[in-house]
Design an enzyme around this catalytic site. Structure first.
Site, PDB file in Angstrom:
ATOM      1  N   LEU A  18       0.837  -1.209   0.000  1.00 38.07           N
ATOM      2  CA  LEU A  18       0.000   0.000   0.000  1.00 38.07           C
ATOM      3  C   LEU A  18       0.868   1.254   0.000  1.00 38.07           C
ATOM      4  CD1 LEU A  18      -2.433  -1.038   2.883  1.00 38.07           C
ATOM      5  CD2 LEU A  18      -2.905  -1.124   0.414  1.00 38.07           C
ATOM      6  N   ASP A  60       2.872  -5.715   2.927  1.00 34.59           N
ATOM      7  CA  ASP A  60       3.357  -4.669   3.839  1.00 34.59           C
ATOM      8  C   ASP A  60       3.893  -5.215   5.157  1.00 34.59           C
ATOM      9  OD1 ASP A  60       2.634  -1.971   2.593  1.00 34.59           O
ATOM     10  OD2 ASP A  60       0.762  -3.070   2.383  1.00 34.59           O
ATOM     11  N   GLU A  65       6.025  -2.981  13.052  1.00 36.90           N
ATOM     12  CA  GLU A  65       5.634  -2.138  14.184  1.00 36.90           C
ATOM     13  C   GLU A  65       4.115  -2.018  14.322  1.00 36.90           C
ATOM     14  OE1 GLU A  65       7.219   1.920  15.936  1.00 36.90           O
ATOM     15  OE2 GLU A  65       6.147   2.264  14.073  1.00 36.90           O
ATOM     16  N   ASP A  66       3.410  -2.116  13.188  1.00 42.23           N
ATOM     17  CA  ASP A  66       1.964  -1.895  13.244  1.00 42.23           C
ATOM     18  C   ASP A  66       1.197  -3.032  13.908  1.00 42.23           C
ATOM     19  OD1 ASP A  66       1.892   0.660  12.087  1.00 42.23           O
ATOM     20  OD2 ASP A  66       2.351  -0.237  10.151  1.00 42.23           O
ATOM     21  N   ARG A  85      -3.742  -5.723   5.508  1.00 41.43           N
ATOM     22  CA  ARG A  85      -2.686  -5.919   6.496  1.00 41.43           C
ATOM     23  C   ARG A  85      -3.178  -6.635   7.747  1.00 41.43           C
ATOM     24  NH1 ARG A  85       1.332  -1.383   7.838  1.00 41.43           N
ATOM     25  NH2 ARG A  85       2.262  -3.299   8.569  1.00 41.43           N
ATOM     26  N   ARG A 131      -5.755   4.851  10.047  1.00 45.27           N
ATOM     27  CA  ARG A 131      -5.619   3.435  10.386  1.00 45.27           C
ATOM     28  C   ARG A 131      -6.091   3.069  11.791  1.00 45.27           C
ATOM     29  NH1 ARG A 131      -1.770   1.163   6.985  1.00 45.27           N
ATOM     30  NH2 ARG A 131      -2.273   1.889   4.890  1.00 45.27           N
ATOM     31  N   HIS A 161       0.670   8.322  10.202  1.00 42.85           N
ATOM     32  CA  HIS A 161       0.636   7.740  11.545  1.00 42.85           C
ATOM     33  C   HIS A 161       1.150   8.793  12.543  1.00 42.85           C
ATOM     34  CE1 HIS A 161       1.092   3.295  10.091  1.00 42.85           C
ATOM     35  NE2 HIS A 161      -0.092   3.426  10.630  1.00 42.85           N
ATOM     36  N   CYS A 248       8.735   1.933  11.658  1.00 39.14           N
ATOM     37  CA  CYS A 248       7.800   0.902  11.151  1.00 39.14           C
ATOM     38  C   CYS A 248       8.466  -0.456  10.977  1.00 39.14           C
ATOM     39  CB  CYS A 248       7.239   1.312   9.791  1.00 39.14           C
ATOM     40  SG  CYS A 248       6.707   2.993   9.663  1.00 39.14           S
TER      41      CYS A 248
HETATM   42  N1  GLY Z   1       2.650   0.631   3.233  1.00 41.18           N
HETATM   43  C1  GLY Z   1       2.493   0.658   4.630  1.00 41.18           C
HETATM   44  C2  GLY Z   1       1.109   0.851   5.050  1.00 41.18           C
HETATM   45  O1  GLY Z   1       0.296   1.318   4.261  1.00 41.18           O
HETATM   46  O2  GLY Z   1       0.741   0.527   6.141  1.00 41.18           O
END
Ligand code: GLY
Length: 253
Positions: A18, A60, A65-66, A85, A131, A161, A248
């Site tokens: 993404l 991704d 980290e996400d 994701r 997000r 973010h 990230c």
């Molecule tokens: N490409 C990283 C994200 O969209 O979370």
């Protein structure tokens, strides 16, 4: 002190990840090279780097980290806000379980990306972004407060973010850009201000004795050096293309 880091190798599908940028498609070979340099830097900072294999089902997923929020005593598995994701958490949970006994979860309709969470000592800042929704932010706030931490929710205006625009360097000092420079929630901290042309450098990471910064940020590097920080510069072009930054690419604990 961070003892451990977790990273995940970019897969061949990384180039299909993404993005909101117009920087072009990533070059996989270059991304792999930049990722190897990132691992070397984390080792130089004194962390044991736990390297996870790539998973092509999740382009991704190198942005680990996400998927989790880690504290010294417990972990929170997130519920990533991008549909493509969301399944990344199934790869990360067993690894987190090997390090943490107490694990919480963010549950739908709550959505939360780790990139929206900034810890400054015993206070967590939680960004509501494209997000992370308010429900996810409130779930995390409740978990953190039940464990004795403070937590504040910040509504983002432009940044992708929360940590796209602010990082904690220790010593009550933050490095900050754009909409966070004059943000009321951050006014009590000493600030190193990143100029607009180097905004990408606000996403840097303090790892033990070093601050890892993106290459090509001379003003930011100079400011950090003047404040006594040792820096490591890394080429990040292929991660920037997919909205990814230095924080990230790892979980640090
Ligand atoms: N490409 C990283 C994200 O969209 O979370």
């Amino acid at each position: 002190m961070f003892k451990h880091t977790i990273v995940k190798i970019p897969g061949e599908s990384y180039v299909n990840g993404l993005t909101t940028s117009n920087l072009g498609r990533p070059d996989l070979a270059k991304a792999m090279e930049q990722h190897r340099a990132y691992i070397n830097a984390l080792e130089k900072c004194g962390t044991k780097v736990n390297v996870l294999p790539s998973n092509n089902d999740f382009p991704d997923s190198t942005f680990v980290e996400d998927t989790a929020v880690l504290t010294p005593h417990f972990a929170v598995i997130t519920n990533p806000g991008a549909h493509s994701r969301n399944g990344e958490i199934h790869d990360i949970e067993p690894v987190i379980k090997s390090f943490f006994e107490t694990i919480y979860h963010i549950n739908a309709p709550g959505m939360l990306d780790g990139g929206d969470i900034l810890q400054i000592e015993d206070h967590f800042y939680i960004g509501v972004s494209m997000r992370t929704n308010l429900e996810g932010a409130e779930q995390l706030k409740k978990i953190l407060e039940s464990e004795g931490y403070k937590a504040s929710i910040i509504h983002l205006e432009k940044f992708f973010h929360l940590k796209t625009g602010v990082a904690y360097l220790g010593d009550h000092t933050i490095i900050v850009a754009g909409e966070f420079i004059d943000h009321a929630d951050f006014n009590s901290y000493k600030k190193i201000i990143v100029p607009p042309e180097e905004e990408y450098a606000a996403n840097c990471i303090r790892v033990n004795d070093y601050v890892i910064i993106p290459a090509g940020s001379p003003v930011t590097k100079q400011k950090l050096t003047e404040e006594g920080y040792q820096t490591i510069e890394l080429e990040m072009s292929e991660f920037k293309k997919l909205d990814g930054g230095l924080s990230c690419l790892s979980l640090r604990f």
